[in-house]
Design a protein around this motif. Sequence first.
Motif, PDB file in Angstrom:
ATOM      1  N   GLN A 149       0.831  -1.202   0.000  1.00  0.00           N
ATOM      2  CA  GLN A 149       0.000   0.000   0.000  1.00  0.00           C
ATOM      3  C   GLN A 149       0.868   1.256   0.000  1.00  0.00           C
ATOM      4  O   GLN A 149       0.585   2.230  -0.710  1.00  0.00           O
ATOM      5  CB  GLN A 149      -0.912  -0.010   1.226  1.00  0.00           C
ATOM      6  CG  GLN A 149      -1.932  -1.155   1.245  1.00  0.00           C
ATOM      7  CD  GLN A 149      -2.641  -1.273   2.577  1.00  0.00           C
ATOM      8  OE1 GLN A 149      -2.699  -0.317   3.363  1.00  0.00           O
ATOM      9  NE2 GLN A 149      -3.172  -2.455   2.868  1.00  0.00           N
ATOM     10  N   GLU A 184       2.614   1.951  -3.433  1.00  0.00           N
ATOM     11  CA  GLU A 184       1.663   2.504  -4.402  1.00  0.00           C
ATOM     12  C   GLU A 184       1.385   3.976  -4.119  1.00  0.00           C
ATOM     13  O   GLU A 184       1.384   4.820  -5.035  1.00  0.00           O
ATOM     14  CB  GLU A 184       0.362   1.688  -4.352  1.00  0.00           C
ATOM     15  CG  GLU A 184      -0.672   2.119  -5.374  1.00  0.00           C
ATOM     16  CD  GLU A 184      -1.914   1.244  -5.333  1.00  0.00           C
ATOM     17  OE1 GLU A 184      -2.945   1.669  -5.880  1.00  0.00           O
ATOM     18  OE2 GLU A 184      -1.848   0.140  -4.752  1.00  0.00           O
ATOM     19  N   GLU A 185       1.178   4.313  -2.862  1.00  0.00           N
ATOM     20  CA  GLU A 185       0.867   5.697  -2.494  1.00  0.00           C
ATOM     21  C   GLU A 185       2.067   6.625  -2.701  1.00  0.00           C
ATOM     22  O   GLU A 185       1.928   7.741  -3.211  1.00  0.00           O
ATOM     23  CB  GLU A 185       0.414   5.751  -1.037  1.00  0.00           C
ATOM     24  CG  GLU A 185      -0.039   7.127  -0.584  1.00  0.00           C
ATOM     25  CD  GLU A 185      -0.634   7.117   0.817  1.00  0.00           C
ATOM     26  OE1 GLU A 185      -0.807   8.223   1.383  1.00  0.00           O
ATOM     27  OE2 GLU A 185      -0.913   6.014   1.349  1.00  0.00           O
TER      28      GLU A 185
END
Length: 397
Positions: free
Chosen positions: A284, A287-288
């Motif tokens: 996560q 990706e961010e």
Amino acid sequence: MADRVLLHIGTPKTATTYLQDILFRNRDVLEKHDVHYPATHFDDHFRAALDLTRREWGGLEEEVVGAWDALAATARRREGSVIISAEILAGASAEQAARAIGSFGDAEVHLVLTVRDLARQIPAEWQETVKHYNTETYAEYLAIVRSGEGRSADLFWRVQHIPDVLHRWAADVPPERVHLVTAPAVGADHNVLLERLEKVLGIDEIPLAYESDRTNAGLGVTETALIRRINERVDRTLPDIKYRFLVRELLAHRQLAERTTRTGSARLLLPPDYQPWVDDVAGQWIEELAAAGYDVTGDLEELRGEVRGEYVDPDSPDPREMLSAAIESIMALVHEGSRLIVEEEDLREELDRTRRERDEARALRLRTHVKQIAYTRLQDSEPGRRVLAAYRRTRRR
């Protein structure tokens, strides 16, 4: 006025102590290249960051009021580039971060964040809390951090949740001025991270000396377990300043860190059953962070940590190893106690000598004063002057 300020804001447990010592020791060399690391003492930046963030730190926070403003004022007076490094800045609130960035006037502020995978950060942070009086078992700490609820979770994620740290710090900083420096995977040359960081700071072409005795060496499983059990027995009856000296500095940083290296004590690792959760969080984050457009030195994929080595549970350490570590710790305390006794005796002798010298000086001043009074009174009368004349003749003979 500084043209550019490079603000290294963390994260903790990414070789920050070593980097700061290199910068501090080489500040004269850096200055010749118009790069400034404004510090008179090694911990000046830490003290300034503690003032800015107002964190509790065993009473030290009351001694550092005004330190951030003083450091910022010094930075503004420099010409060229200024580097400021303090890993606890990662825990600043959005308001504190905005204040910090605004304190450098018109200088171009760059944020630098060194990051490492959670598989290494979680056990490293638990060990660090143990060196600060924490009594939570490793299993308890892991459960709290994973749940996100509780004081230990708040303290951990405040400085280790990379996207959240950058949300607080980079709200008004262009993404090209936000530099993420990733720590290489386990087994890589330990110089890789420093080389990456030097490149981002713009000092990779400057010849620096790399001697340092501030590596903040980690503890092994046995050594960390021993400190945690000491914490349970002490139960905060030892004042923070004494705990800091006796337990954290003498035992953890000196004796037990040396023992860890000497004996090859098993390293603290993330339990295998936590690896899938850590992988999900890392995915996560990658990706961010990639979508944010920050400048990355290294590879965001390095945030996918991999546990290497056999897991040894610090909550069930080998009793024989614990006994050995405990005996070495007792001997370290005995030697330190002996040293302090000798030092106390030396100080008492010095104090007694100083008092004797003071008393002798007082007696001399008193005799001189009495003689002066007597001489003045004799000079004021004819009989007195005759006595003085007779005295001088006698002295000449």
